[in-house]
Scaffold this motif. Structure first.
Motif, short mmCIF file in Angstrom:
data_model
loop_
_atom_site.label_atom_id
_atom_site.label_comp_id
_atom_site.label_asym_id
_atom_site.label_seq_id
_atom_site.Cartn_x
_atom_site.Cartn_y
_atom_site.Cartn_z
N VAL A 126 -10.95 -34.70 -30.99
CA VAL A 126 -11.53 -34.84 -29.65
C VAL A 126 -13.05 -34.84 -29.74
O VAL A 126 -13.73 -35.69 -29.16
N VAL A 127 -13.59 -33.90 -30.50
CA VAL A 127 -15.04 -33.78 -30.65
C VAL A 127 -15.61 -34.93 -31.47
O VAL A 127 -16.59 -35.59 -31.09
N GLU A 152 -18.53 -37.96 -30.63
CA GLU A 152 -19.77 -38.09 -31.39
C GLU A 152 -19.89 -39.47 -32.03
O GLU A 152 -20.94 -40.12 -31.95
N GLU A 153 -18.81 -39.93 -32.66
CA GLU A 153 -18.88 -41.24 -33.31
C GLU A 153 -19.00 -42.36 -32.28
O GLU A 153 -19.74 -43.32 -32.47
N GLY A 154 -18.28 -42.22 -31.17
CA GLY A 154 -18.36 -43.24 -30.13
C GLY A 154 -19.76 -43.37 -29.57
O GLY A 154 -20.24 -44.48 -29.31
N TYR A 177 -25.34 -37.02 -27.58
CA TYR A 177 -24.05 -36.57 -27.06
C TYR A 177 -24.07 -35.08 -26.74
O TYR A 177 -23.21 -34.59 -25.99
N ILE A 178 -25.03 -34.34 -27.29
CA ILE A 178 -25.07 -32.89 -27.03
C ILE A 178 -25.33 -32.58 -25.57
O ILE A 178 -25.11 -31.45 -25.12
N TRP A 207 -18.55 -32.98 -24.27
CA TRP A 207 -18.73 -32.63 -25.68
C TRP A 207 -18.72 -31.12 -25.88
O TRP A 207 -18.07 -30.60 -26.80
N SER A 208 -19.44 -30.39 -25.03
CA SER A 208 -19.48 -28.93 -25.17
C SER A 208 -18.11 -28.32 -24.86
O SER A 208 -17.68 -27.38 -25.52
#
Length: 241
Positions: free
Chosen positions: A77-78, A82-84, A36-37, A42-43
């Motif tokens: 939101v973050v 990440e979990e998704g 995801y990074i 994400w950023s």
């Protein structure tokens, strides 16, 4: 047992054995669990979380509910992105992105109410450029701050390791003085944040989030179409026999 009943049972069993296989439930498992990074959304969401933290730190103590809610929304939101990403199916991923967008929209409301209540200033025309923040540069800096890339690896991110509080010189960094090594963010001051800057970042994050959802919905449609085609093929095969 009558022959016709036996024949029907045999036919039913044959059909069940020849049913098309459903798309693999774990079709999204990746060798890069922290992939995801590489998502711009994400950023952007991480930057929004930093903005929110900077802003809420200066709220009056009486506004503890606004502080808690705004902080939680930004974190959500973050976290949901990440979990998704780690979820095994496309449908689950989409569900978590939905939670992420809901938190983003709620955070937008928090910014609007902060403006209305006089806690967040408005400066028409202000933007991220005034903070000297380039979202592409920020994305690269953020990736460097959370991962370490072993020497010799070019384009292969399967061996990425999480950074453990060390800087690029391999020296320990105190946890309470963490730096992203991106000056516009490391030196960010709450008084420089405006309502317009918040809304600009929220809208850009929302755009990338919606684009990601659209691409995943297309992927899901392809998976479902494949399953339907397989079922039709089996039915056609049975009719010919």
């Amino acid at each position: 047992m009558p022959n016709d009943v036996v024949s029907k049972l045999i036919e039913k069993t044959y059909q069940e054995l020849n049913q098309a296989e459903k798309p693999q439930a774990r079709s999204r498992i990746s060798n890069t669990p922290n992939g995801y990074i590489f998502l711009v959304v994400w950023s952007n969401a991480n930057l929004l979380r930093i903005f929110v933290r900077k802003f809420t730190e200066n709220l009056p103590k009486s506004e503890y509910r606004l502080k808690a809610q705004f902080d939680d929304n930004a974190r959500s939101v973050v976290a949901n992105i990440e979990e998704g990403f780690a979820r095994p199916t496309t449908m689950e991923y989409l569900n978590f992105l939905g939670y992420s967008r809901a938190s983003l929209i709620e955070g937008k409301g928090d910014a609007q109410r902060s403006l209305q209540d006089g806690f967040l200033k408005s400066l028409p025309g202000s933007s991220l450029k005034d903070l000297e923040i380039d979202l592409s540069d920020w994305h690269e800096a953020l990736k460097r701050s959370v991962i370490s890339k072993p020497a010799g690896i070019k384009g292969d991110y399967r061996k990425l390791e999480e950074s453990r509080g060390q800087n690029i010189l391999n020296k320990q960094i105190p946890l309470n003085s963490f730096k992203f090594l991106y000056k516009p963010v490391d030196n960010l001051k709450a008084e420089n944040l405006t309502y317009e800057i918040f809304i600009e970042l929220i809208n850009k994050t929302d755009w990338h989030l919606r684009k990601l959802v659209e691409s995943l919905e297309k992927k899901l449609a392809r998976e479902q179409k494949f399953h339907q085609v397989e079922k039709a093929r089996i039915r056609s095969k049975l009719r010919l026999q």
